[in-house]
Design a protein around this motif. Structure first.
Motif, PDB file in Angstrom:
ATOM      1  N   LYS A 161       0.817  -1.204   0.000  1.00 52.88           N
ATOM      2  CA  LYS A 161       0.000   0.000   0.000  1.00 52.88           C
ATOM      3  C   LYS A 161       0.859   1.266   0.000  1.00 52.88           C
ATOM      4  N   LEU A 162       2.115   1.141   0.420  1.00 48.23           N
ATOM      5  CA  LEU A 162       3.025   2.291   0.429  1.00 48.23           C
ATOM      6  C   LEU A 162       3.722   2.474  -0.915  1.00 48.23           C
ATOM      7  N   LEU A 163       3.690   1.424  -1.744  1.00 49.45           N
ATOM      8  CA  LEU A 163       4.385   1.467  -3.033  1.00 49.45           C
ATOM      9  C   LEU A 163       3.454   2.070  -4.088  1.00 49.45           C
ATOM     10  N   ARG A 164       3.567   3.376  -4.277  1.00 49.28           N
ATOM     11  CA  ARG A 164       2.655   4.082  -5.180  1.00 49.28           C
ATOM     12  C   ARG A 164       3.381   4.762  -6.337  1.00 49.28           C
ATOM     13  N   GLY A 165       4.663   4.478  -6.492  1.00 48.41           N
ATOM     14  CA  GLY A 165       5.409   5.077  -7.600  1.00 48.41           C
ATOM     15  C   GLY A 165       4.935   4.532  -8.931  1.00 48.41           C
ATOM     16  N   PRO A 166       5.265   5.212 -10.033  1.00 53.12           N
ATOM     17  CA  PRO A 166       4.769   4.801 -11.356  1.00 53.12           C
ATOM     18  C   PRO A 166       5.214   3.406 -11.794  1.00 53.12           C
ATOM     19  N   TYR A 167       6.359   2.936 -11.273  1.00 54.33           N
ATOM     20  CA  TYR A 167       6.864   1.622 -11.683  1.00 54.33           C
ATOM     21  C   TYR A 167       6.975   0.639 -10.513  1.00 54.33           C
ATOM     22  N   ASP A 168       6.459   1.022  -9.351  1.00 49.91           N
ATOM     23  CA  ASP A 168       6.607   0.197  -8.146  1.00 49.91           C
ATOM     24  C   ASP A 168       5.951  -1.172  -8.266  1.00 49.91           C
ATOM     25  N   MET A 169       4.941  -1.297  -9.115  1.00 54.48           N
ATOM     26  CA  MET A 169       4.240  -2.576  -9.254  1.00 54.48           C
ATOM     27  C   MET A 169       4.933  -3.519 -10.231  1.00 54.48           C
ATOM     28  N   GLU A 170       5.976  -3.028 -10.911  1.00 55.33           N
ATOM     29  CA  GLU A 170       6.655  -3.844 -11.916  1.00 55.33           C
ATOM     30  C   GLU A 170       7.670  -4.794 -11.291  1.00 55.33           C
ATOM     31  N   TRP A 199      17.017 -13.699  -0.402  1.00 52.83           N
ATOM     32  CA  TRP A 199      15.844 -12.902  -0.029  1.00 52.83           C
ATOM     33  C   TRP A 199      14.631 -13.316  -0.857  1.00 52.83           C
ATOM     34  N   ALA A 200      14.834 -13.458  -2.159  1.00 51.38           N
ATOM     35  CA  ALA A 200      13.726 -13.821  -3.045  1.00 51.38           C
ATOM     36  C   ALA A 200      13.160 -15.190  -2.683  1.00 51.38           C
ATOM     37  N   MET A 201      14.035 -16.140  -2.374  1.00 50.02           N
ATOM     38  CA  MET A 201      13.581 -17.477  -1.998  1.00 50.02           C
ATOM     39  C   MET A 201      12.782 -17.447  -0.704  1.00 50.02           C
ATOM     40  N   LYS A 202      13.217 -16.627   0.248  1.00 45.11           N
ATOM     41  CA  LYS A 202      12.488 -16.521   1.522  1.00 45.11           C
ATOM     42  C   LYS A 202      11.102 -15.915   1.320  1.00 45.11           C
ATOM     43  N   GLN A 203      10.955 -15.101   0.270  1.00 44.25           N
ATOM     44  CA  GLN A 203       9.654 -14.511  -0.032  1.00 44.25           C
ATOM     45  C   GLN A 203       8.840 -15.392  -0.983  1.00 44.25           C
ATOM     46  N   ALA A 204       9.350 -16.589  -1.251  1.00 49.00           N
ATOM     47  CA  ALA A 204       8.710 -17.531  -2.193  1.00 49.00           C
ATOM     48  C   ALA A 204       8.647 -16.939  -3.603  1.00 49.00           C
ATOM     49  N   ASN A 205       9.615 -16.082  -3.930  1.00 50.19           N
ATOM     50  CA  ASN A 205       9.716 -15.494  -5.270  1.00 50.19           C
ATOM     51  C   ASN A 205      11.139 -15.719  -5.770  1.00 50.19           C
ATOM     52  N   LYS A 206      11.257 -16.470  -6.808  1.00 45.83           N
ATOM     53  CA  LYS A 206      12.589 -16.828  -7.280  1.00 45.83           C
ATOM     54  C   LYS A 206      13.207 -15.709  -8.106  1.00 45.83           C
ATOM     55  N   GLY A 207      14.452 -15.399  -7.825  1.00 49.49           N
ATOM     56  CA  GLY A 207      15.210 -14.462  -8.640  1.00 49.49           C
ATOM     57  C   GLY A 207      15.998 -15.252  -9.670  1.00 49.49           C
ATOM     58  N   LYS A 221      32.592 -10.715 -11.539  1.00 47.67           N
ATOM     59  CA  LYS A 221      32.811  -9.353 -12.020  1.00 47.67           C
ATOM     60  C   LYS A 221      31.472  -8.644 -12.201  1.00 47.67           C
ATOM     61  N   LEU A 222      30.458  -9.402 -12.656  1.00 45.85           N
ATOM     62  CA  LEU A 222      29.143  -8.823 -12.924  1.00 45.85           C
ATOM     63  C   LEU A 222      28.089  -9.918 -12.902  1.00 45.85           C
ATOM     64  N   ALA A 223      26.896  -9.573 -12.446  1.00 43.80           N
ATOM     65  CA  ALA A 223      25.770 -10.507 -12.491  1.00 43.80           C
ATOM     66  C   ALA A 223      24.478  -9.709 -12.585  1.00 43.80           C
ATOM     67  N   THR A 224      23.503 -10.269 -13.282  1.00 44.07           N
ATOM     68  CA  THR A 224      22.191  -9.636 -13.416  1.00 44.07           C
ATOM     69  C   THR A 224      21.111 -10.627 -13.001  1.00 44.07           C
ATOM     70  N   ILE A 225      20.214 -10.164 -12.135  1.00 45.38           N
ATOM     71  CA  ILE A 225      19.087 -10.994 -11.688  1.00 45.38           C
ATOM     72  C   ILE A 225      17.799 -10.342 -12.154  1.00 45.38           C
ATOM     73  N   GLU A 226      16.873 -11.142 -12.629  1.00 45.62           N
ATOM     74  CA  GLU A 226      15.548 -10.646 -12.985  1.00 45.62           C
ATOM     75  C   GLU A 226      14.529 -11.196 -11.998  1.00 45.62           C
ATOM     76  N   PHE A 227      13.763 -10.304 -11.395  1.00 44.08           N
ATOM     77  CA  PHE A 227      12.712 -10.685 -10.442  1.00 44.08           C
ATOM     78  C   PHE A 227      11.360 -10.461 -11.126  1.00 44.08           C
ATOM     79  N   GLU A 228      10.752 -11.538 -11.551  1.00 44.67           N
ATOM     80  CA  GLU A 228       9.515 -11.435 -12.329  1.00 44.67           C
ATOM     81  C   GLU A 228       8.292 -11.608 -11.428  1.00 44.67           C
ATOM     82  N   PHE A 229       8.183 -10.754 -10.416  1.00 41.39           N
ATOM     83  CA  PHE A 229       6.999 -10.786  -9.569  1.00 41.39           C
ATOM     84  C   PHE A 229       6.581  -9.348  -9.241  1.00 41.39           C
TER      85      PHE A 229
END
Length: 411
Positions: A161-170, A199-207, A221-229
């Motif tokens: 309910k606090l996340l009201r930014g234009p992209y916060d739901m993405e 963190w994602a696993m603890k929230q039952a959301n896989k990164g 050196k570099l890594a990219t994670i996508e959180f699709e929730f």
């Protein structure tokens, strides 16, 4: 090691057990046994008391909060259903899709809140049964697990309910880059990567780790994670910046500091961004990266946006074309975030000199020696349990940032 003095003293001192009678020895042993049992009993009672208090707090919170929230969400649901009835879905497919998505999301929230009431009632009933059954520890644990669900749901509901930014739901695309500290920074960058995946696993959301460049001497050196929730960007947007690991060695003034940069942009879960970028405003280059462990060549695509100087890359896809599309989407997301940060109308209005690079923002300090502490630089919030944070328990840190952002928005 036993000193010569200790040896002589042991040999000269009287053996208290030999001088005791059998009855005295039995009394001594029994009294010690009773003392240990009493202590265990006290510890167990304290454990029950702590569990009971946590269960009662969660149940009380649900009983106060759930009915009001459920009433509110049901009212929203009725309103969305009325909009569907009054609106011709064929007139505007885009708006129709938005309404249908809101309707589905609202129905899920209503179902979740109803389930929350059942979970709270279940926890309360099981706790009462546990007390009637001579304090049944197994039942207490069962009630506690039900109360954990209640607490977790309420925390997430409040946060959403606090996340009201234009992209916060993405969703969120999070990139971690090792700092200039050599091998130590590369090892630290991998630890930061593990924090977010745990963190994602603890929230039952896989990164999903979509790209990872291993270091020759360990770490990354570099890594990219996508959180699709849903709400992933809202939760993680405050993580952008530099994460320092600091160790004060032997009280020395010179601190050994290693760092990793974290960049977070929205990952559009629906139709994606409608932002258009002209080809003449971009420089697209590509190269191949050999992954030694699998002997595979990965095509890496880099895109530089000429007007702003922003650079992005993608190497996690199998083809040059797929990596180009993904890099372009990341560039669009990055530019939209900058537009929001600068408060300008569109991308062409972005002031290049006002763009704040990830490496110019201090986000968090993790102190490992002589004490263990995690400090969020943006909010001043501190946690005294470094190991817990490294294990992915960053929810309090995320919450502190979201609450501080909400407070500043109201000022």
């Amino acid at each position: 090691r036993i000193s010569s003095f200790d040896t002589k003293w042991q040999a000269s001192k009287p053996n208290i057990y030999n001088n005791m009678s059998q009855t005295q020895l039995l009394h001594f042993t029994t009294r010690a046994s009773h003392s240990m049992n009493d202590k265990n009993k006290v510890y167990k009672q304290l454990g029950f008391f702590s569990l009971k208090k946590k269960i009662e707090d969660a149940v009380q919170r649900a009983e106060i909060f759930a009915p009001t929230a459920l009433e509110l969400e049901q009212a929203k649901q009725i309103k969305n259903e009325e909009m569907i009835c009054d609106y011709n879905l064929w007139d505007d497919p885009v708006k129709s899709n938005d309404i249908l998505v809101k309707l589905a999301d609202g129905a899920k929230v209503v179902d979740d809140l109803k389930d929350l009431k059942y979970k709270a009632e279940e926890a309360k009933l099981i706790m009462q049964l546990a007390e009637m059954d001579a304090i049944n520890y197994g039942l207490f644990k069962q009630a506690y697990n039900a109360s954990l669900y209640v607490t977790k749901f309420l925390d997430h509901y409040k946060m959403s309910k606090l996340l009201r930014g234009p992209y916060d739901m993405e969703g969120a695309c999070l990139t971690i880059t090792a700092g200039s500290g050599g091998t130590n920074s590369e090892i630290w960058a991998e630890q930061v990567l593990n924090i977010y995946t745990k963190w994602a696993m603890k929230q039952a959301n896989k990164g999903r780790i979509v790209e990872k460049q291993q270091s020759m001497k360990g770490g990354i050196k570099l890594a990219t994670i996508e959180f699709e929730f849903k709400h992933a960007y809202g939760y993680l947007s405050g993580e952008s910046g530099v994460h320092h690991m600091i160790s004060h060695q032997n009280g020395s003034i010179d601190d050994e500091a290693i760092s990793a940069g974290v960049d977070v942009v929205p990952l559009f879960l629906g139709a994606g961004s409608d932002l258009q970028i002209n080809d003449e405003e971009m420089i697209v280059s590509s190269s191949s990266l050999l992954r030694e462990e699998q002997r595979l060549t990965e095509p890496t695509v880099r895109i530089r946006h000429i007007p702003t100087g922003i650079c992005v890359q993608s190497s996690g896809e199998r083809s040059h074309f797929a990596n180009k599309i993904k890099a372009l989407n990341r560039l669009k997301a990055k530019l939209l975030v900058i537009v929001k940060e600068q408060g300008v109308i569109n991308v062409s209005s972005i002031k290049k000199e006002a763009i704040v690079d990830v490496w110019q923002k201090d986000t968090r300090r993790y102190v490992s020696h002589p004490y263990k502490l995690v400090e969020d630089v943006k909010t001043g919030f501190q946690l005294p349990d470094l190991n817990s944070v490294l294990d992915g328990n960053i929810e309090p840190l995320l919450g502190a940032y979201i609450n501080s952002k909400q407070s500043s928005d109201h000022v």
